[in-house]
Design a protein around this motif. Structure first.
Motif, short mmCIF file in Angstrom:
data_model
loop_
_atom_site.label_atom_id
_atom_site.label_comp_id
_atom_site.label_asym_id
_atom_site.label_seq_id
_atom_site.Cartn_x
_atom_site.Cartn_y
_atom_site.Cartn_z
N ARG A 87 24.44 45.30 40.24
CA ARG A 87 23.50 44.39 40.90
C ARG A 87 24.15 43.73 42.11
NH1 ARG A 87 18.73 41.68 39.70
NH2 ARG A 87 18.27 43.63 38.66
N ILE A 88 25.38 43.26 41.93
CA ILE A 88 26.10 42.60 43.03
C ILE A 88 26.27 43.58 44.19
CG2 ILE A 88 28.36 41.71 43.75
CD1 ILE A 88 26.84 39.62 42.25
N GLU A 89 26.63 44.81 43.89
CA GLU A 89 26.84 45.79 44.96
C GLU A 89 25.55 46.08 45.72
OE1 GLU A 89 29.00 49.17 43.48
OE2 GLU A 89 30.60 47.86 42.75
N ARG A 90 24.43 46.15 45.01
CA ARG A 90 23.15 46.38 45.70
C ARG A 90 22.75 45.18 46.55
NH1 ARG A 90 22.17 48.61 40.76
NH2 ARG A 90 20.91 46.88 40.01
N ILE A 91 22.92 43.98 46.01
CA ILE A 91 22.54 42.78 46.73
C ILE A 91 23.48 42.52 47.90
CG2 ILE A 91 22.42 40.24 46.58
CD1 ILE A 91 21.48 40.58 43.70
N ALA A 92 24.75 42.69 47.66
CA ALA A 92 25.74 42.22 48.62
C ALA A 92 26.35 43.30 49.51
CB ALA A 92 26.86 41.51 47.86
N ARG A 93 25.86 44.53 49.45
CA ARG A 93 26.47 45.60 50.23
C ARG A 93 26.58 45.23 51.70
NH1 ARG A 93 23.72 50.38 48.35
NH2 ARG A 93 25.02 50.07 46.55
N HIS A 94 25.52 44.66 52.25
CA HIS A 94 25.51 44.34 53.68
C HIS A 94 26.36 43.12 54.03
CE1 HIS A 94 22.33 41.90 51.93
NE2 HIS A 94 22.46 41.08 52.94
N VAL A 95 26.76 42.32 53.06
CA VAL A 95 27.62 41.16 53.35
C VAL A 95 29.04 41.35 52.82
CG1 VAL A 95 25.71 39.52 53.41
CG2 VAL A 95 26.94 39.89 51.28
N MET A 96 29.35 42.50 52.26
CA MET A 96 30.66 42.72 51.65
C MET A 96 31.79 42.59 52.67
SD MET A 96 32.04 43.00 48.78
CE MET A 96 30.67 43.39 47.74
N MET A 98 31.92 40.64 55.29
CA MET A 98 32.17 39.21 55.48
C MET A 98 32.84 38.60 54.25
SD MET A 98 28.82 37.85 57.59
CE MET A 98 27.83 37.88 56.11
N ALA A 99 32.44 39.04 53.07
CA ALA A 99 33.02 38.51 51.84
C ALA A 99 34.51 38.81 51.77
CB ALA A 99 32.31 39.09 50.62
N VAL A 100 34.88 40.03 52.12
CA VAL A 100 36.29 40.41 52.08
C VAL A 100 37.09 39.58 53.09
CG1 VAL A 100 37.91 42.30 52.58
CG2 VAL A 100 35.90 42.71 51.15
N GLN A 101 36.51 39.30 54.25
CA GLN A 101 37.19 38.46 55.24
C GLN A 101 37.39 37.05 54.70
OE1 GLN A 101 34.68 38.80 58.69
NE2 GLN A 101 35.82 40.55 59.48
N GLN A 102 36.40 36.51 53.98
CA GLN A 102 36.48 35.15 53.48
C GLN A 102 37.27 35.03 52.17
OE1 GLN A 102 35.25 32.14 54.65
NE2 GLN A 102 34.97 33.25 56.55
N LEU A 103 37.09 36.00 51.28
CA LEU A 103 37.63 35.89 49.92
C LEU A 103 38.83 36.78 49.65
CD1 LEU A 103 34.21 35.96 48.05
CD2 LEU A 103 35.55 33.95 48.69
N GLY A 104 39.11 37.69 50.58
CA GLY A 104 40.17 38.65 50.34
C GLY A 104 39.59 39.89 49.68
N PRO A 105 40.43 40.89 49.46
CA PRO A 105 39.95 42.14 48.86
C PRO A 105 39.33 41.91 47.48
CG PRO A 105 42.21 42.36 49.64
CD PRO A 105 41.85 40.91 49.76
N PHE A 115 35.75 35.87 38.76
CA PHE A 115 35.93 34.67 39.58
C PHE A 115 35.58 34.97 41.04
CE2 PHE A 115 38.92 34.09 36.02
CZ PHE A 115 38.33 32.98 35.46
N TRP A 116 35.97 36.15 41.53
CA TRP A 116 35.69 36.55 42.91
C TRP A 116 34.18 36.62 43.12
CZ3 TRP A 116 33.53 40.51 45.80
CH2 TRP A 116 34.00 40.69 47.10
N LEU A 117 33.45 37.18 42.15
CA LEU A 117 31.99 37.26 42.25
C LEU A 117 31.36 35.88 42.26
CD1 LEU A 117 31.28 40.27 39.86
CD2 LEU A 117 31.15 40.26 42.35
N ALA A 118 31.89 34.96 41.46
CA ALA A 118 31.38 33.58 41.47
C ALA A 118 31.55 32.96 42.85
CB ALA A 118 32.09 32.75 40.41
N ALA A 119 32.68 33.19 43.48
CA ALA A 119 32.91 32.67 44.83
C ALA A 119 31.96 33.36 45.83
CB ALA A 119 34.36 32.88 45.25
#
Length: 156
Positions: A87-96, A98-105, A115-119
């Motif tokens: 579900r996360i991958e489908r929802i967040a594919r287009h923002v991944m 940006m997420a990696v830039q903000q949260l790290g790999p 914990f990474w998904l919660a962030a």
């Protein structure tokens, strides 16, 4: 170094996270930019002030490996993790990116990934993060994430 959420309504929340500092840069105006990773959860047993800083007596919070194994005897935890990840991958594919830039790999380890998904979902300042920080099993953390995703986007 540790971090704990703070609010005027609830000045001493129960759970926090010790941080690993990877790098620090000082800004000209005196602020600091930190590159950090959450390293270990803790529960605050007692808190107070020392030299103007909030300090506390804590105990470390670790997962209950025996309970984790019992909960996954039928493979249901593994299934739950796969459903939430999907579900996360489908929802967040287009923002991944940006997420990696903000949260790290994105962590490969399922425990750290919860914990990474919660962030990623922006839960750092909500009561939900306390449920995740206090959970003693990976399964419980993924149940919290599943319930949140179900609330916002329907059943998995």
């Amino acid at each position: 170094m540790g971090v704990q959420d703070w609010s005027e309504e609830n000045p001493a929340l129960t759970y926090g996270c010790a941080l690993e500092i990877h790098s620090m840069q000082m800004a000209p105006d005196g602020r600091s930019y930190l590159d950090i990773t959450g390293a270990r959860r803790f529960k605050v047993l007692q808190w107070g002030l020392k030299d103007g800083y909030h300090v506390g007596r804590i105990e470390w919070v670790d997962d209950d490996e025996a309970e984790e194994a019992r909960l996954n005897e039928d493979g249901s935890t593994d299934l739950l993790i796969q459903q939430v990840k999907g579900r996360i991958e489908r929802i967040a594919r287009h923002v991944m990116q940006m997420a990696v830039q903000q949260l790290g790999p994105k962590p490969a380890d399922d425990s750290r990934l919860s914990f990474w998904l919660a962030a990623l979902l922006g839960l750092q300042r909500t009561p939900v993060i306390l449920d995740i920080l206090s959970a003693r099993t990976v399964r419980r953390r993924y149940e919290v994430l599943r319930d949140l995703l179900t609330t916002y986007s329907g059943p998995l």
